[in-house]
Design an enzyme around this catalytic site. Structure first.
Site, PDB file in Angstrom:
ATOM      1  N   GLN A  77      36.527  42.013  41.933  1.00  0.00           N
ATOM      2  CA  GLN A  77      37.576  40.883  42.468  1.00  0.00           C
ATOM      3  C   GLN A  77      37.818  41.072  43.912  1.00  0.00           C
ATOM      4  O   GLN A  77      38.013  40.130  44.685  1.00  0.00           O
ATOM      5  CB  GLN A  77      38.889  40.942  41.628  1.00  0.00           C
ATOM      6  CG  GLN A  77      38.925  40.601  40.333  1.00  0.00           C
ATOM      7  CD  GLN A  77      38.548  41.805  39.049  1.00  0.00           C
ATOM      8  OE1 GLN A  77      38.059  42.743  39.821  1.00  0.00           O
ATOM      9  NE2 GLN A  77      39.025  41.642  37.777  1.00  0.00           N
TER      10      GLN A  77
ATOM     11  N   ARG B 193      44.839  38.195  26.582  1.00  0.00           N
ATOM     12  CA  ARG B 193      44.692  39.181  27.458  1.00  0.00           C
ATOM     13  C   ARG B 193      46.146  40.172  27.305  1.00  0.00           C
ATOM     14  O   ARG B 193      46.939  39.633  27.438  1.00  0.00           O
ATOM     15  CB  ARG B 193      44.505  38.827  28.883  1.00  0.00           C
ATOM     16  CG  ARG B 193      43.004  38.189  29.296  1.00  0.00           C
ATOM     17  CD  ARG B 193      42.510  38.445  30.650  1.00  0.00           C
ATOM     18  NE  ARG B 193      42.299  39.540  31.024  1.00  0.00           N
ATOM     19  CZ  ARG B 193      42.204  39.729  32.451  1.00  0.00           C
ATOM     20  NH1 ARG B 193      42.356  38.931  33.450  1.00  0.00           N
ATOM     21  NH2 ARG B 193      41.822  41.006  32.712  1.00  0.00           N
TER      22      ARG B 193
ATOM     23  N   ARG C 140      42.294  34.524  36.609  1.00  0.00           N
ATOM     24  CA  ARG C 140      42.533  35.758  36.361  1.00  0.00           C
ATOM     25  C   ARG C 140      43.834  36.039  37.496  1.00  0.00           C
ATOM     26  O   ARG C 140      43.971  35.138  38.255  1.00  0.00           O
ATOM     27  CB  ARG C 140      41.565  36.630  36.165  1.00  0.00           C
ATOM     28  CG  ARG C 140      40.291  36.684  37.093  1.00  0.00           C
ATOM     29  CD  ARG C 140      40.675  36.675  38.684  1.00  0.00           C
ATOM     30  NE  ARG C 140      41.225  37.907  38.933  1.00  0.00           N
ATOM     31  CZ  ARG C 140      41.972  37.913  40.201  1.00  0.00           C
ATOM     32  NH1 ARG C 140      42.134  36.784  41.108  1.00  0.00           N
ATOM     33  NH2 ARG C 140      42.610  38.911  40.592  1.00  0.00           N
ATOM     34  N   GLY C 141      44.371  37.297  37.374  1.00  0.00           N
ATOM     35  CA  GLY C 141      45.457  37.508  38.208  1.00  0.00           C
ATOM     36  C   GLY C 141      46.683  37.058  37.435  1.00  0.00           C
ATOM     37  O   GLY C 141      46.856  36.063  36.951  1.00  0.00           O
ATOM     38  N   ALA C 142      47.690  38.018  37.488  1.00  0.00           N
ATOM     39  CA  ALA C 142      48.928  38.060  36.267  1.00  0.00           C
ATOM     40  C   ALA C 142      49.709  36.893  36.625  1.00  0.00           C
ATOM     41  O   ALA C 142      49.815  36.101  35.551  1.00  0.00           O
ATOM     42  CB  ALA C 142      49.831  39.182  36.513  1.00  0.00           C
TER      43      ALA C 142
ATOM     44  N   ASN D  96      48.105  48.030  37.047  1.00  0.00           N
ATOM     45  CA  ASN D  96      47.461  47.240  38.164  1.00  0.00           C
ATOM     46  C   ASN D  96      45.885  47.365  37.862  1.00  0.00           C
ATOM     47  O   ASN D  96      45.521  48.296  37.104  1.00  0.00           O
ATOM     48  CB  ASN D  96      47.643  47.131  39.708  1.00  0.00           C
ATOM     49  CG  ASN D  96      47.323  46.079  40.475  1.00  0.00           C
ATOM     50  OD1 ASN D  96      47.428  44.999  39.939  1.00  0.00           O
ATOM     51  ND2 ASN D  96      46.619  46.602  41.568  1.00  0.00           N
ATOM     52  N   LYS D  97      45.107  46.680  38.489  1.00  0.00           N
ATOM     53  CA  LYS D  97      43.585  47.001  38.205  1.00  0.00           C
ATOM     54  C   LYS D  97      43.180  48.245  38.367  1.00  0.00           C
ATOM     55  O   LYS D  97      43.698  48.961  39.129  1.00  0.00           O
ATOM     56  CB  LYS D  97      42.977  45.937  39.334  1.00  0.00           C
ATOM     57  CG  LYS D  97      41.404  45.958  39.493  1.00  0.00           C
ATOM     58  CD  LYS D  97      40.923  45.544  38.093  1.00  0.00           C
ATOM     59  CE  LYS D  97      41.372  44.308  37.390  1.00  0.00           C
ATOM     60  NZ  LYS D  97      41.044  43.983  35.919  1.00  0.00           N
TER      61      LYS D  97
ATOM     62  N   ASP E  96      50.370  43.832  37.398  1.00  0.00           N
ATOM     63  CA  ASP E  96      50.106  43.033  36.249  1.00  0.00           C
ATOM     64  C   ASP E  96      51.230  43.068  35.218  1.00  0.00           C
ATOM     65  O   ASP E  96      51.510  42.273  34.343  1.00  0.00           O
ATOM     66  CB  ASP E  96      48.583  43.293  35.567  1.00  0.00           C
ATOM     67  CG  ASP E  96      47.772  43.019  36.183  1.00  0.00           C
ATOM     68  OD1 ASP E  96      47.093  43.834  37.042  1.00  0.00           O
ATOM     69  OD2 ASP E  96      47.129  41.919  35.879  1.00  0.00           O
TER      70      ASP E  96
END
Ligand code: MRU
Length: 353
Positions: free
Chosen positions: A195, A88, A45-47, A246-247, A236
């Site tokens: 995270q 995603r 995960r993570g863009a 973002n998150k 993201d």
């Protein structure tokens, strides 16, 4: 540095981030379907890491194509691209990577099929290396905003494992430390997938960067007590007007920063900027499974059976809350980020729908 994803003798090896920090487990993906599953289920995960992994998955998928003509190859490759694209929706790096891989194919209609497969693998490797280099530059450009003895707050994980290596937001922290500055980082735990607690705290501790883990709702308390100097987060997807996805929880943090006069920096490579959308309102927000909210680690139930749940995985921070966006091309006022589009015409996407 543990690689998040790597190509190893015809397989894609992923670090299963869902097992961190307790266990360091690698999953060997022998087909593109497993790579797609890994992105969907957050093994990776993570863009930026999602983009690189998808590219490697496509290179793997290309090897599975039995086609003998270019047209057959393109048609089957596009099918694989559509499966990868459905993993995603928010991180634009995924679509950026897919489009770049597609372009590689379409730009080489005269290439032999076997040669195309090799080109695709090399392209995915180039993306990994370029991302690592971009993060080093982000680190250098961003670290000038970090002063000696700063207390930094961050949200989610924008570290080495969320990228090709070194990290974006965490890359800036690393670069500040490498430049001899003393820093301390407040790490938001980042509900519901944690995270921050599981990954950022772990990465910072591995790097011996002093940090303190807090729950998301404690940020205001520490700001009110003047204990935070600067906020740095990843992204993201960034729209042309500088709005940032973002998150989930990033927006609340940015609003708190504005109230307390704390500069709020976003660190991201150009592959995270979506030059095709004018503002953050066009960014699709992923809605994830309710069990992430009602259960801890899909095991212990913490909410009453049947309670209605909302679980958007990302939020939009409007550009007006952002002090600067730090990219590998330098630091920009958010309202100037769209200007980079002119310089990056070669990144224009063949949009995948
Ligand atoms: O759901 P995730 O863990 O993929 O979300 C990750 C984030 O929101 C990160 O902050 C972002 O992708 C930047 S990673 C360099």
């Amino acid at each position: 540095m543990i690689p998040t994803v790597e190509w190893k003798d015809g397989i894609v090896r992923m670090l299963d981030q869902t097992k961190l920090p307790q266990e360091t487990v690698f999953i060997d993906c022998k087909d593109y379907e497993t790579v797609a599953q890994g992105i969907k289920e957050l093994w990776v995960r993570g863009a930026p890491a999602i983009g690189i992994t998808a590219a490697m998955g496509l290179a793997l998928g290309a090897r599975q194509i039995p086609a003998s003509t270019f047209e057959e190859f393109v048609s089957q490759f596009e099918h694989i691209c559509s499966i990868m694209a459905a993993t995603r929706p928010t991180a634009v790096n995924l679509f950026w990577a897919i489009d770049r891989m597609k372009k590689k194919v379409l730009d080489n209609p005269d290439a032999d099929i076997e040669a195309l497969k090799i080109m695709l693998q090399k392209e995915s490797q180039a993306m990994l290396e370029e991302d690592r280099a971009a993060n080093r530059k982000i680190g250098l450009f961003g670290s000038v905003f970090v002063a000696n003895d700063d207390n930094i707050i961050t949200h989610c994980n924008a570290g080495s494992i969320a990228t090709g290596g070194y990290g974006t937001a965490e890359g800036i922290m690393r670069a500040a430390v490498e430049a001899g500055k003393k820093i301390h980082v407040y790490v938001d735990e980042t509900r519901p997938v944690l995270q921050g607690a599981r990954l950022t705290a772990w990465e910072l501790m591995e790097e011996k960067i002093p940090c303190t883990l807090i729950t998301d709702n404690m940020a205001g308390y520490f700001m009110f007590r003047d204990m935070i100097d600067i906020a740095i987060v990843g992204a993201d997807r960034i729209a042309k007007n500088g709005d940032v996805a973002n998150k989930i929880g990033t927006y609340s943090l940015a609003v708190l920063c504005k109230e307390h006069g704390i500069p709020f920096y976003v660190a991201a490579p150009l592959s995270t900027i979506d030059f095709s959308i004018e503002s953050g309102s066009h960014i699709p927000i992923e809605e994830r499974n309710a069990r992430e909210v009602t259960h801890v680690f899909n095991k212990i139930q913490i909410a009453p059976e049947g309670v209605p749940v909302a679980n958007p995985a990302f939020d939009i921070t409007p550009a007006r809350y952002i002090t600067a966006i730090i990219t590998e091309k330098g630091a920009f006022h958010p309202k100037d980020i769209g200007k980079l589009a002119d310089e990056n015409r070669n990144l224009d996407r063949l949009r995948i729908t």
